[in-house]
Enzyme design. Structure first.
Site, PDB file in Angstrom:
ATOM      1  CG  HIS A  82      -0.397   0.308   2.521  1.00 50.33           C
ATOM      2  ND1 HIS A  82      -0.032  -0.671   3.414  1.00 50.33           N
ATOM      3  CD2 HIS A  82      -0.126   1.471   3.135  1.00 50.33           C
ATOM      4  CE1 HIS A  82       0.431  -0.114   4.514  1.00 50.33           C
ATOM      5  NE2 HIS A  82       0.385   1.195   4.365  1.00 50.33           N
ATOM      6  CG  ASP A 105       0.022  -4.009   2.684  1.00 46.38           C
ATOM      7  OD1 ASP A 105       0.161  -3.509   1.551  1.00 46.38           O
ATOM      8  OD2 ASP A 105      -0.095  -3.317   3.714  1.00 46.38           O
ATOM      9  CB  SER A 130       3.305   2.173   6.034  1.00 47.94           C
ATOM     10  OG  SER A 130       2.281   1.234   6.022  1.00 47.94           O
ATOM     11  CG  LEU A 170     -11.822 -25.206  -0.392  1.00 47.41           C
ATOM     12  CD1 LEU A 170     -11.150 -26.565  -0.548  1.00 47.41           C
ATOM     13  CD2 LEU A 170     -12.053 -24.890   1.090  1.00 47.41           C
ATOM     14  N   GLY A 171     -12.502 -23.035  -3.621  1.00 44.20           N
ATOM     15  CA  GLY A 171     -13.709 -22.919  -4.438  1.00 44.20           C
ATOM     16  C   GLY A 171     -14.989 -22.961  -3.647  1.00 44.20           C
ATOM     17  CG  LEU A 207     -15.472 -19.648   3.262  1.00 46.63           C
ATOM     18  CD1 LEU A 207     -14.077 -19.281   3.717  1.00 46.63           C
ATOM     19  CD2 LEU A 207     -15.798 -21.086   3.608  1.00 46.63           C
TER      20      LEU A 207
END
Length: 423
Positions: A41, A71, A153, A208-209, A212
């Protein structure tokens, strides 16, 4: 949650775009090649990346590679003959050896104060947090109370051996500044991502497909989980042809462990799968209709492009002004439905071919309080730990009649999830 870039003036609607300047940190990982590790970022969206090194020299940099899901990014100093005098590099330590109470140092440029150093301890390891606005980051974090602020950062978190054990990434703050809670990406994850970037040019993701949803105490009871099993990841949909389908995982399964490690949320499962390697074999412990079983899955390679469901940005009723079903009945939960047809399916962007389409939600009803809205498609009704498949409006009224509490399996424009209603 705050990232550590200095506040930037961003153009608002109707304003012309102006040049903006952000400040972040980084550290050299290969002095000979001029490679620098930082946060994604920090460099995301930048047209020009300028570096000021510890010896005071300034250079432009190229992006070698970046991984938004962790990130992490690697940049390279453009000038191959850059002045290396007074510079050194940091080695990556073993973040798995960190313990709560270990002393650490955070290094960076908070508020553009270059080469600032702060001292603290490791407050927690393997902390699972979702960081706004990037709540889809994978992996757990090192938590520290070393003072870190906007501008830190991408800077290193250093142990007492002088090794980088993390990259400072985010803080929890009510003020936008230091409140004593900071988070760093662990160095072992940093090492893995950087090696893939340098060796392959990209980062592989496990796939995994499934879709959730978190499972709370009420849903756990509805799905017949035994006492003491708190939390898990509820499978709301299994993609056709996916590794999950091929292995036998089904919608309404509740995954509670991965290779013996406890899973208490959908976020933990997403991280476990996303950080796995394609073709890796993983054992999933799950509950199906209240019974525990284990399924072995060969993880796939995450598709390069994903189809994202588009939601109505106005939050308005997809029916427009007025209701097309005046006089239609609503049940005791305040829901009016009709059978799904091809026209309605296309209109509301639904992938399911059968179900009870919500056409009316009575104000101040249990359905309204839960956030149900016209255009939602009811696919199942869970009551007393029994799931009834819903193929029509008649199925829904039959399954919900005389019930005090139900859970609905819904599709909303390609998203699948459960909601709970109680009179």
């Amino acid at each position: 949650w705050e990232y550590f870039l200095n506040p930037q003036q961003r153009p608002q609607g109707g304003q012309q775009r102006r040049a903006v300047r952000g400040v972040g940190s980084g550290f050299i990982i290969d002095l000979e090649r001029g490679l620098i590790a930082t946060n994604n970022h920090v460099i995301d969206g930048a047209d020009v990346i300028g570096l000021k090194l510890a010896n005071g020299e300034t250079y432009d940099a190229n992006v070698i590679g970046r991984d938004p899901r962790t990130d992490i990014a690697v940049v390279e100093i453009k000038d191959k003959k850059f002045n290396r005098k007074g510079l050194s590099y940091l080695t990556l330590g073993d973040s798995d050896k960190l313990e709560v109470g270990d002393f650490v140092v955070a290094l960076g440029a908070p508020f553009e104060l270059e080469a600032s150093l702060s001292f603290g301890i490791v407050s927690a390891v393997k902390r699972d947090v979702q960081l706004d606005p990037y709540s889809n980051l994978l992996g757990s974090f090192i938590q520290t109370d070393a003072a870190i602020n906007p501008g830190n950062s991408g800077g290193p978190l250093i142990n007492m051996l002088g090794q980088a054990v993390g990259i400072n990434t985010a803080i929890y703050s009510k003020t936008g500044g230091y409140d004593g809670i900071g988070f760093s990406v662990p160095s072992n994850l940093v090492r893995r991502v950087i090696e893939e970037i340098l060796n392959k040019g990209s980062v592989s993701r496990g796939y995994l497909g499934v879709l959730l949803q978190n499972i709370d105490a009420d849903l756990a009871k509805d799905f017949g989980l035994p006492a003491g099993v708190n939390g898990g990841a509820l499978i709301t949909k299994v993609e056709e042809g996916s590794p999950a389908e091929k292995s036998g995982i089904k919608a309404n399964d509740v995954i509670t462990d991965v290779d013996g490690r406890r899973i208490t949320s959908d976020f933990q499962l997403m991280s476990a799968v996303g950080l796995s390697s394609p073709n890796q074999k993983i054992n999933f412990g799950l509950y199906r209709e209240g019974k525990k079983q284990t399924i072995n899955v060969t993880i796939g390679n995450f598709p390069t492009e994903s189809k994202l469901a588009s939601m109505d940005p106005r939050g308005a009723s997809p029916w427009g002004n007025g209701s097309p079903n005046k006089g239609s009945k609503t049940d005791d939960f305040g829901i009016g439905v009709e059978d799904l047809n091809s026209s309605l399916r296309s209109r509301f962007g639904l992938s399911s071919s059968r179900g009870a389409l919500v056409t009316d939600v009575r104000p101040n009803s249990p359905a309204a309080r839960t956030g149900l809205r016209p255009g939602d498609l009811i696919l199942g009704v869970m009551a007393n730990s029994n799931l009834a498949e819903i193929r029509s409006g008649a199925d829904f009224y039959k399954a919900s009649r005389d019930k005090k509490r139900i859970s609905l399996r819904l599709e909303r424009q390609g998203q699948f999830f459960y909601v709970q209603l109680e009179k």
